[in-house]
Design a protein around this motif. Structure first.
Motif, PDB file in Angstrom:
ATOM      1  N   LEU A   1      13.143  -9.528   0.114  1.00 21.04           N
ATOM      2  CA  LEU A   1      12.061  -9.071   0.989  1.00 21.04           C
ATOM      3  C   LEU A   1      11.850  -7.558   0.939  1.00 21.04           C
ATOM      4  N   PHE A   2      12.701  -6.853   0.194  1.00 19.26           N
ATOM      5  CA  PHE A   2      12.604  -5.397   0.107  1.00 19.26           C
ATOM      6  C   PHE A   2      11.610  -5.004  -0.979  1.00 19.26           C
ATOM      7  N   ARG A   3      10.777  -4.021  -0.691  1.00 18.51           N
ATOM      8  CA  ARG A   3       9.871  -3.476  -1.699  1.00 18.51           C
ATOM      9  C   ARG A   3       9.587  -2.020  -1.395  1.00 18.51           C
ATOM     10  N   ARG A   4       9.426  -1.255  -2.452  1.00 11.96           N
ATOM     11  CA  ARG A   4       9.042   0.155  -2.315  1.00 11.96           C
ATOM     12  C   ARG A   4       7.528   0.272  -2.416  1.00 11.96           C
ATOM     13  N   LEU A   5       6.982   1.284  -1.752  1.00  6.81           N
ATOM     14  CA  LEU A   5       5.551   1.534  -1.821  1.00  6.81           C
ATOM     15  C   LEU A   5       5.289   2.739  -2.716  1.00  6.81           C
ATOM     16  N   ALA A   6       4.403   2.563  -3.674  1.00  5.86           N
ATOM     17  CA  ALA A   6       4.029   3.642  -4.586  1.00  5.86           C
ATOM     18  C   ALA A   6       3.173   4.667  -3.839  1.00  5.86           C
ATOM     19  N   PRO A   7       3.130   5.933  -4.319  1.00  9.10           N
ATOM     20  CA  PRO A   7       2.301   6.956  -3.656  1.00  9.10           C
ATOM     21  C   PRO A   7       0.846   6.540  -3.478  1.00  9.10           C
ATOM     22  N   SER A   8       0.281   5.832  -4.452  1.00  6.17           N
ATOM     23  CA  SER A   8      -1.119   5.403  -4.324  1.00  6.17           C
ATOM     24  C   SER A   8      -1.283   4.438  -3.155  1.00  6.17           C
ATOM     25  N   ARG A   9      -0.299   3.561  -2.965  1.00  7.04           N
ATOM     26  CA  ARG A   9      -0.346   2.602  -1.850  1.00  7.04           C
ATOM     27  C   ARG A   9      -0.157   3.322  -0.507  1.00  7.04           C
ATOM     28  N   ILE A  10       0.725   4.320  -0.490  1.00  7.70           N
ATOM     29  CA  ILE A  10       0.930   5.109   0.729  1.00  7.70           C
ATOM     30  C   ILE A  10      -0.369   5.819   1.114  1.00  7.70           C
ATOM     31  N   ASP A  11      -1.038   6.427   0.131  1.00  3.74           N
ATOM     32  CA  ASP A  11      -2.324   7.104   0.392  1.00  3.74           C
ATOM     33  C   ASP A  11      -3.350   6.126   0.938  1.00  3.74           C
ATOM     34  N   GLU A  12      -3.389   4.943   0.354  1.00  5.54           N
ATOM     35  CA  GLU A  12      -4.359   3.930   0.793  1.00  5.54           C
ATOM     36  C   GLU A  12      -4.118   3.545   2.254  1.00  5.54           C
ATOM     37  N   LEU A  13      -2.866   3.340   2.607  1.00  5.87           N
ATOM     38  CA  LEU A  13      -2.541   2.948   3.981  1.00  5.87           C
ATOM     39  C   LEU A  13      -2.852   4.072   4.972  1.00  5.87           C
ATOM     40  N   LEU A  14      -2.515   5.315   4.593  1.00  6.43           N
ATOM     41  CA  LEU A  14      -2.756   6.442   5.494  1.00  6.43           C
ATOM     42  C   LEU A  14      -4.248   6.720   5.674  1.00  6.43           C
ATOM     43  N   ALA A  15      -5.051   6.355   4.671  1.00  4.95           N
ATOM     44  CA  ALA A  15      -6.490   6.625   4.736  1.00  4.95           C
ATOM     45  C   ALA A  15      -7.230   5.625   5.612  1.00  4.95           C
ATOM     46  N   ARG A  16      -6.599   4.518   5.902  1.00  4.66           N
ATOM     47  CA  ARG A  16      -7.266   3.500   6.718  1.00  4.66           C
ATOM     48  C   ARG A  16      -7.542   4.018   8.124  1.00  4.66           C
ATOM     49  N   SER A  17      -8.718   3.756   8.583  1.00  3.35           N
ATOM     50  CA  SER A  17      -9.060   4.148   9.950  1.00  3.35           C
ATOM     51  C   SER A  17      -8.361   3.220  10.930  1.00  3.35           C
ATOM     52  N   ALA A  18      -7.793   3.802  11.973  1.00  2.00           N
ATOM     53  CA  ALA A  18      -7.046   3.001  12.952  1.00  2.00           C
ATOM     54  C   ALA A  18      -7.939   1.994  13.657  1.00  2.00           C
ATOM     55  N   ASP A  19      -9.255   2.312  13.777  1.00  2.00           N
ATOM     56  CA  ASP A  19     -10.132   1.391  14.514  1.00  2.00           C
ATOM     57  C   ASP A  19     -10.938   0.497  13.588  1.00  2.00           C
ATOM     58  N   ALA A  20     -10.677   0.568  12.267  1.00  2.00           N
ATOM     59  CA  ALA A  20     -11.388  -0.304  11.332  1.00  2.00           C
ATOM     60  C   ALA A  20     -10.738  -1.676  11.336  1.00  2.00           C
ATOM     61  N   PRO A  21     -11.535  -2.723  11.029  1.00  2.00           N
ATOM     62  CA  PRO A  21     -10.927  -4.058  10.930  1.00  2.00           C
ATOM     63  C   PRO A  21      -9.872  -4.065   9.839  1.00  2.00           C
ATOM     64  N   ALA A  22      -8.768  -4.692  10.115  1.00  2.00           N
ATOM     65  CA  ALA A  22      -7.654  -4.692   9.154  1.00  2.00           C
ATOM     66  C   ALA A  22      -8.014  -5.520   7.937  1.00  2.00           C
ATOM     67  N   ALA A  23      -7.892  -4.920   6.759  1.00  2.00           N
ATOM     68  CA  ALA A  23      -8.105  -5.636   5.507  1.00  2.00           C
ATOM     69  C   ALA A  23      -6.828  -6.363   5.137  1.00  2.00           C
ATOM     70  N   PRO A  24      -6.942  -7.403   4.311  1.00  2.00           N
ATOM     71  CA  PRO A  24      -5.704  -8.079   3.872  1.00  2.00           C
ATOM     72  C   PRO A  24      -4.791  -7.120   3.152  1.00  2.00           C
ATOM     73  N   GLU A  25      -3.493  -7.254   3.396  1.00  2.00           N
ATOM     74  CA  GLU A  25      -2.513  -6.360   2.780  1.00  2.00           C
ATOM     75  C   GLU A  25      -2.374  -6.684   1.300  1.00  2.00           C
ATOM     76  N   ALA A  26      -2.618  -5.688   0.440  1.00  2.00           N
ATOM     77  CA  ALA A  26      -2.420  -5.879  -0.995  1.00  2.00           C
ATOM     78  C   ALA A  26      -0.939  -5.797  -1.310  1.00  2.00           C
ATOM     79  N   PRO A  27      -0.517  -6.482  -2.369  1.00  2.00           N
ATOM     80  CA  PRO A  27       0.921  -6.401  -2.734  1.00  2.00           C
ATOM     81  C   PRO A  27       1.330  -4.967  -3.040  1.00  2.00           C
ATOM     82  N   ALA A  28       2.495  -4.569  -2.555  1.00  2.00           N
ATOM     83  CA  ALA A  28       3.003  -3.245  -2.855  1.00  2.00           C
ATOM     84  C   ALA A  28       3.835  -3.299  -4.122  1.00  2.00           C
TER      85      ALA A  28
END
Length: 242
Positions: A213-240
């Motif tokens: 169940l352990f996985r690392r997140l790549a910098p591109s994935r971290i940027d994507e998550l941080l860029a998400r607006s807190a009040d936007a509808p949650a998109a499906p989580e892409a595989p990390a």
């Protein structure tokens, strides 16, 4: 003839504890948070090779601050412990609680019996089938163990980081929300510093995955998550990235 130098045991223990705390405080912080689908680990760590966060076993991960060579020894010992117990008994018999107890015995013995204590602080976490069955244990240099819930901050400026977590953390947050809270908290170590994805080490224990169940997140994935607006509808989580 000179008299032998005597130091009271209480003073010895205090001196060792002060020494260990100072060493730990010099390092950058690590935070561990529960989120809706598992447990999130975020380290202020620009190194791509010297990890502060690692997998121990199927559902168990490890995070540490302090002296790298000391907590790396403990990590390797934890992997050996898990492998041996999983092989001799059953994989389900390897638990974060058992590993935390083993670490507590080792750290306690080192603190009381050796001249220099380990300058480390650890978190051992195991993700459960739901948030109520997650386990997070925090271990300090002297072998003390605390059963934590919600979030943990350790390392340099841990008090400031923990205060920010307390203000921003909410139960049941999404991965992107929890990551934003974690990064904001880590930035409290230094008000002038902005933590970009390349300066972060991020991993998760994702309860929705199979077996490992352990996985690392790549910098591109971290940027994507941080860029998400807190009040936007949650998109499906892409595989990390593994």
């Amino acid at each position: 003839m000179s008299m032998p130098f005597y130091v009271a045991p209480e003073q010895q223990m205090k001196d060792r504890a002060d020494y260990a705390r100072k060493g730990i405080a010099r390092g950058r912080s690590v935070v561990v948070l529960q989120y809706d689908d598992g447990i999130l680990f975020v380290a202020d760590n620009p190194s791509r090779a010297l990890h502060k966060i690692s997998e121990i076993y199927d559902r168990i991960a490890f995070a540490a601050v302090g002296k790298y060579n000391e907590f790396e020894q403990l990590r390797l010992a934890g992997v050996r412990y898990a492998d041996v117990n999983g092989y001799m008994y059953d994989r389900s018999d390897v638990t974060a609680r058992g590993l935390a107890n083993a670490y507590a015995q080792s750290l306690g013995a080192i603190f009381t019996e050796q001249t220099k204590p380990y300058e480390v602080e650890l978190v051992v976490a195991e993700v459960g089938d739901d948030a109520s069955s997650d386990q997070i244990y925090r271990l300090t240099f002297d072998g003390s163990v605390a059963d934590e819930h919600g979030f943990v901050a350790m390392g340099g400026a841990a008090d400031a980081v923990a205060t920010a977590l307390k203000e921003g953390y909410r139960d049941g947050e999404s991965l992107s929300e929890a990551l934003k809270v974690a990064v904001h908290a880590l930035q409290q170590q230094d008000a002038e510093r902005v933590l970009e994805a390349e300066k972060l080490e991020v991993a998760v224990l994702d309860r929705n995955r199979d077996r490992r169940l352990f996985r690392r997140l790549a910098p591109s994935r971290i940027d994507e998550l941080l860029a998400r607006s807190a009040d936007a509808p949650a998109a499906p989580e892409a595989p990390a990235e593994d």
